[in-house]
Structures are given as structure tokens and as C-alpha cells.
Design a protein around this motif. Sequence first.
Motif, PDB file in Angstrom:
ATOM      1  N   THR A 148       0.813  -1.201  -0.041  1.00 57.20           N
ATOM      2  CA  THR A 148       0.045  -0.046  -0.006  1.00 57.20           C
ATOM      3  C   THR A 148       0.748   1.401  -0.056  1.00 57.20           C
ATOM      4  O   THR A 148       0.774   2.243  -0.864  1.00 57.20           O
ATOM      5  N   GLU A 149       1.851   1.337   0.938  1.00 56.31           N
ATOM      6  CA  GLU A 149       2.835   2.232   0.774  1.00 56.31           C
ATOM      7  C   GLU A 149       3.384   2.674  -0.517  1.00 56.31           C
ATOM      8  O   GLU A 149       3.506   3.845  -1.025  1.00 56.31           O
ATOM      9  N   GLN A 150       3.974   1.496  -1.103  1.00 57.52           N
ATOM     10  CA  GLN A 150       4.517   1.666  -2.105  1.00 57.52           C
ATOM     11  C   GLN A 150       3.677   2.134  -3.432  1.00 57.52           C
ATOM     12  O   GLN A 150       4.090   2.876  -4.109  1.00 57.52           O
ATOM     13  N   ASN A 151       2.444   1.845  -3.371  1.00 58.20           N
ATOM     14  CA  ASN A 151       1.485   2.399  -4.401  1.00 58.20           C
ATOM     15  C   ASN A 151       1.103   3.572  -4.271  1.00 58.20           C
ATOM     16  O   ASN A 151       1.150   4.558  -5.168  1.00 58.20           O
ATOM     17  N   ASN A 152       1.063   4.250  -3.014  1.00 57.24           N
ATOM     18  CA  ASN A 152       1.183   5.837  -2.465  1.00 57.24           C
ATOM     19  C   ASN A 152       2.164   6.408  -3.304  1.00 57.24           C
ATOM     20  O   ASN A 152       2.137   7.425  -3.605  1.00 57.24           O
ATOM     21  N   THR A 153       3.440   5.899  -2.869  1.00 54.46           N
ATOM     22  CA  THR A 153       4.595   6.534  -3.148  1.00 54.46           C
ATOM     23  C   THR A 153       4.671   6.921  -4.754  1.00 54.46           C
ATOM     24  O   THR A 153       4.848   7.814  -5.163  1.00 54.46           O
ATOM     25  N   GLU A 154       4.259   5.696  -5.569  1.00 55.30           N
ATOM     26  CA  GLU A 154       4.372   5.628  -6.867  1.00 55.30           C
ATOM     27  C   GLU A 154       3.549   6.777  -7.457  1.00 55.30           C
ATOM     28  O   GLU A 154       3.630   7.334  -8.218  1.00 55.30           O
ATOM     29  N   GLN A 155       2.319   6.871  -6.782  1.00 49.53           N
ATOM     30  CA  GLN A 155       1.073   7.849  -7.131  1.00 49.53           C
ATOM     31  C   GLN A 155       1.602   9.071  -6.829  1.00 49.53           C
ATOM     32  O   GLN A 155       1.514  10.191  -7.521  1.00 49.53           O
ATOM     33  N   ASN A 156       2.252   9.490  -5.982  1.00 52.79           N
ATOM     34  CA  ASN A 156       2.644  10.740  -5.443  1.00 52.79           C
ATOM     35  C   ASN A 156       3.974  11.255  -6.137  1.00 52.79           C
ATOM     36  O   ASN A 156       4.087  12.219  -6.142  1.00 52.79           O
ATOM     37  N   ASN A 157       4.858  10.378  -6.380  1.00 50.54           N
ATOM     38  CA  ASN A 157       5.938  10.889  -6.624  1.00 50.54           C
ATOM     39  C   ASN A 157       6.630  10.091  -8.183  1.00 50.54           C
ATOM     40  O   ASN A 157       6.846   9.085  -8.464  1.00 50.54           O
ATOM     41  N   PRO A 158       6.289  10.826  -9.253  1.00 49.77           N
ATOM     42  CA  PRO A 158       6.194  10.200 -10.537  1.00 49.77           C
ATOM     43  C   PRO A 158       7.676   9.899 -10.919  1.00 49.77           C
ATOM     44  O   PRO A 158       7.922   9.032 -11.974  1.00 49.77           O
ATOM     45  N   GLU A 159       8.691  10.502 -10.392  1.00 51.02           N
ATOM     46  CA  GLU A 159      10.102  10.170 -10.813  1.00 51.02           C
ATOM     47  C   GLU A 159      10.368   8.744 -10.330  1.00 51.02           C
ATOM     48  O   GLU A 159      11.071   8.152 -10.843  1.00 51.02           O
ATOM     49  N   GLN A 160       9.600   8.108  -9.471  1.00 49.82           N
ATOM     50  CA  GLN A 160       9.823   6.648  -8.852  1.00 49.82           C
ATOM     51  C   GLN A 160       9.083   5.620  -9.539  1.00 49.82           C
ATOM     52  O   GLN A 160       9.265   4.859  -9.587  1.00 49.82           O
ATOM     53  N   ASN A 161       8.112   6.454 -10.483  1.00 46.24           N
ATOM     54  CA  ASN A 161       7.406   5.227 -11.316  1.00 46.24           C
ATOM     55  C   ASN A 161       8.402   4.423 -12.262  1.00 46.24           C
ATOM     56  O   ASN A 161       9.473   4.999 -13.027  1.00 46.24           O
ATOM     57  N   ILE A 162       8.201   3.185 -12.177  1.00 46.12           N
ATOM     58  CA  ILE A 162       8.855   2.214 -12.961  1.00 46.12           C
ATOM     59  C   ILE A 162       8.143   1.895 -14.124  1.00 46.12           C
ATOM     60  O   ILE A 162       6.876   1.077 -13.639  1.00 46.12           O
ATOM     61  N   LYS A 163       8.658   1.818 -15.359  1.00 50.63           N
ATOM     62  CA  LYS A 163       7.857   1.043 -16.319  1.00 50.63           C
ATOM     63  C   LYS A 163       8.060  -0.221 -16.391  1.00 50.63           C
ATOM     64  O   LYS A 163       8.951  -1.030 -16.331  1.00 50.63           O
ATOM     65  N   LYS A 164       6.808  -0.852 -16.069  1.00 55.30           N
ATOM     66  CA  LYS A 164       6.545  -2.361 -15.991  1.00 55.30           C
ATOM     67  C   LYS A 164       6.216  -2.912 -17.472  1.00 55.30           C
ATOM     68  O   LYS A 164       5.417  -2.233 -18.313  1.00 55.30           O
ATOM     69  N   GLY A 165       6.839  -4.116 -17.616  1.00 54.11           N
ATOM     70  CA  GLY A 165       6.724  -4.507 -19.017  1.00 54.11           C
ATOM     71  C   GLY A 165       7.873  -4.835 -19.804  1.00 54.11           C
ATOM     72  O   GLY A 165       8.884  -4.960 -19.085  1.00 54.11           O
ATOM     73  N   GLY A 166       7.528  -4.951 -20.999  1.00 56.95           N
ATOM     74  CA  GLY A 166       8.911  -5.392 -22.047  1.00 56.95           C
ATOM     75  C   GLY A 166       9.781  -4.209 -22.174  1.00 56.95           C
ATOM     76  O   GLY A 166       9.817  -3.099 -21.438  1.00 56.95           O
ATOM     77  N   ALA A 167      10.543  -4.516 -23.352  1.00 63.16           N
ATOM     78  CA  ALA A 167      11.590  -3.378 -23.787  1.00 63.16           C
ATOM     79  C   ALA A 167      10.864  -2.312 -24.261  1.00 63.16           C
ATOM     80  O   ALA A 167       9.812  -2.447 -24.484  1.00 63.16           O
ATOM     81  N   SER A 168      11.670  -1.357 -24.536  1.00 60.49           N
ATOM     82  CA  SER A 168      11.057  -0.039 -25.102  1.00 60.49           C
ATOM     83  C   SER A 168      10.843  -0.475 -26.470  1.00 60.49           C
ATOM     84  O   SER A 168      11.267  -1.019 -27.027  1.00 60.49           O
ATOM     85  N   ARG A 169       9.997   0.519 -27.252  1.00 58.52           N
ATOM     86  CA  ARG A 169       9.612   0.550 -28.385  1.00 58.52           C
ATOM     87  C   ARG A 169      10.563   0.981 -29.421  1.00 58.52           C
ATOM     88  O   ARG A 169      11.568   1.537 -29.303  1.00 58.52           O
ATOM     89  N   PHE A 170      10.607   0.092 -30.576  1.00 58.90           N
ATOM     90  CA  PHE A 170      11.714   0.381 -31.674  1.00 58.90           C
ATOM     91  C   PHE A 170      11.337   1.632 -32.238  1.00 58.90           C
ATOM     92  O   PHE A 170      10.325   1.805 -32.738  1.00 58.90           O
ATOM     93  N   SER A 171      12.291   2.406 -32.391  1.00 58.20           N
ATOM     94  CA  SER A 171      12.181   3.550 -33.447  1.00 58.20           C
ATOM     95  C   SER A 171      13.188   3.559 -34.383  1.00 58.20           C
ATOM     96  O   SER A 171      14.482   3.201 -34.120  1.00 58.20           O
ATOM     97  N   PRO A 172      12.916   3.709 -35.736  1.00 55.76           N
ATOM     98  CA  PRO A 172      13.830   3.339 -36.771  1.00 55.76           C
ATOM     99  C   PRO A 172      15.111   4.655 -36.769  1.00 55.76           C
ATOM    100  O   PRO A 172      14.826   5.672 -36.309  1.00 55.76           O
ATOM    101  N   PRO A 173      16.313   3.956 -36.948  1.00 57.86           N
ATOM    102  CA  PRO A 173      17.266   5.203 -36.853  1.00 57.86           C
ATOM    103  C   PRO A 173      17.326   6.181 -37.964  1.00 57.86           C
ATOM    104  O   PRO A 173      16.741   5.807 -39.152  1.00 57.86           O
ATOM    105  N   SER A 174      18.118   7.296 -38.007  1.00 51.96           N
ATOM    106  CA  SER A 174      18.215   8.041 -39.205  1.00 51.96           C
ATOM    107  C   SER A 174      19.479   7.912 -39.834  1.00 51.96           C
ATOM    108  O   SER A 174      20.340   6.882 -39.063  1.00 51.96           O
ATOM    109  N   GLU A 175      19.920   8.122 -41.031  1.00 51.87           N
ATOM    110  CA  GLU A 175      20.928   7.986 -41.732  1.00 51.87           C
ATOM    111  C   GLU A 175      22.103   8.304 -40.761  1.00 51.87           C
ATOM    112  O   GLU A 175      23.043   7.606 -40.913  1.00 51.87           O
ATOM    113  N   ASN A 176      22.030   9.338 -40.200  1.00 52.28           N
ATOM    114  CA  ASN A 176      23.223   9.958 -39.529  1.00 52.28           C
ATOM    115  C   ASN A 176      23.575   8.918 -38.038  1.00 52.28           C
ATOM    116  O   ASN A 176      24.632   8.710 -37.900  1.00 52.28           O
TER     117      ASN A 176
END
Length: 201
Positions: free
Chosen positions: A104-132
Motif C-alpha cells: 500500500t505504501e509503495q503504491n501511494n509513493t508511486e502515485q505521489n512521486n512520478p520520478e519513482q514510477n518504474i515502467k513495467k513490461g517489456g523492452a522499449s519500443r523500436f524507433s527506426p534510426p536516421s541515416e546519421n
Amino acid sequence: MAESFTWFAKFGDVFELLEEEDGVKLAYAIAEYGMFGREPDSLPFHLSLAFTAMREDIDHSKMKRAAGSKGGRPRKQPEKPDNKPCLKPVSKPDEKLVLTQNNTEQNNTEQNNPEQNIKKGGASRFSPPSENEVRKYCEEHGYGIDPAAFVSFYTSNGWMIGRSKMKDWKAAVRTWVQRNRGNETKEAENEAGEAFSQWQQ
């Protein structure tokens, strides 16, 4: 007293082979055993053999019914939260471990402090690279490929590798380099083979 037991189709196969009087005796013995657990006192030898084989099936069916009436495998009891502090693992190595008292305290902390939110789930989305980006990566690793050709090729097929969406363009660059080296080797072998053929003539 058992309320029921399973009458298997193979019991009927046995009864077809018996005379009517023997079938009645065996059916009565099966019913007495299946419903009340009483074994027959005096059965002729051939009926006793059949009953012994059927008794195993009856016992097994009663055992399965008993297990089913209990609801199968028991559910795990939910863990009761204790007031002891515990460390919760974090998915990314550069983030800090969060010390919490309970969920409960962890959930409250996550809601009150967005910096501590951790993305749950898989890897980040792929974005195509530029030529550079591709050019910079190739220069860093000493790859001698044409970044424009690489980007054009994968842009034309929707950044797919086979039937799957690309997940890591840097890995695709490394594969591209390996294929080019293989093609260069084959070309060199072909040229050497042609030169050897001309020399023989």
C-alpha cells in the motif's frame, strides 16, 4: 456410504461374456462394493477374477471423485503483509531500490512521486534510426557499409526482418556487415577462379 461410483463401459463387455445368472451375481457384487464398500463373500472363481479387476477401477473412480469434491488442488493462501521493511527489485540497474513497509505504501509513493514510477513490461519500443545515427554507429565500430543503403533497404520493407518487426537496428547493422564480408569473399573467390581458368587456357 459412497453416493456414486463410475460404471465403466468395459464392465458391459465383461457382462456380455457371462451367463445371465453370473451377470446378476457380479452386478450385485459391484453395486455392493461401489456403494457400500462391502466385498462379496462367496463368488465363483471366474467371477472373483472379474470382480478383482473391476474393483481397481471402482476404487480409482471413487478416489478421483473424492479429490474432485474437495475442489482439486488447494489454492495458495495469500501472503499476509507484515510490517517488516523489504527491498523491492527494480528492473533497471541505474534506478534506486525502493525501501517500503508494504504494498500500500509503495503504491501511494508511486502515485505521489512520478520520478519513482518504474515502467513495467517489456523492452522499449523500436524507433527506426536516421541515416546519421547509422553512419555514426558504423564509424564508431569501423564498419565499412553504406548507411544510406541500409536505411533505404529497411525503410522499403517496413523495418521487418523476415516476418517479424525489427527490435534492434544495431544488430541488423552487424548482420549487414557480416553478409557484405561473405559476399566480398565469394566475389574474390569467383574472380580468383576466373583468373585461374584464363591462366590454364
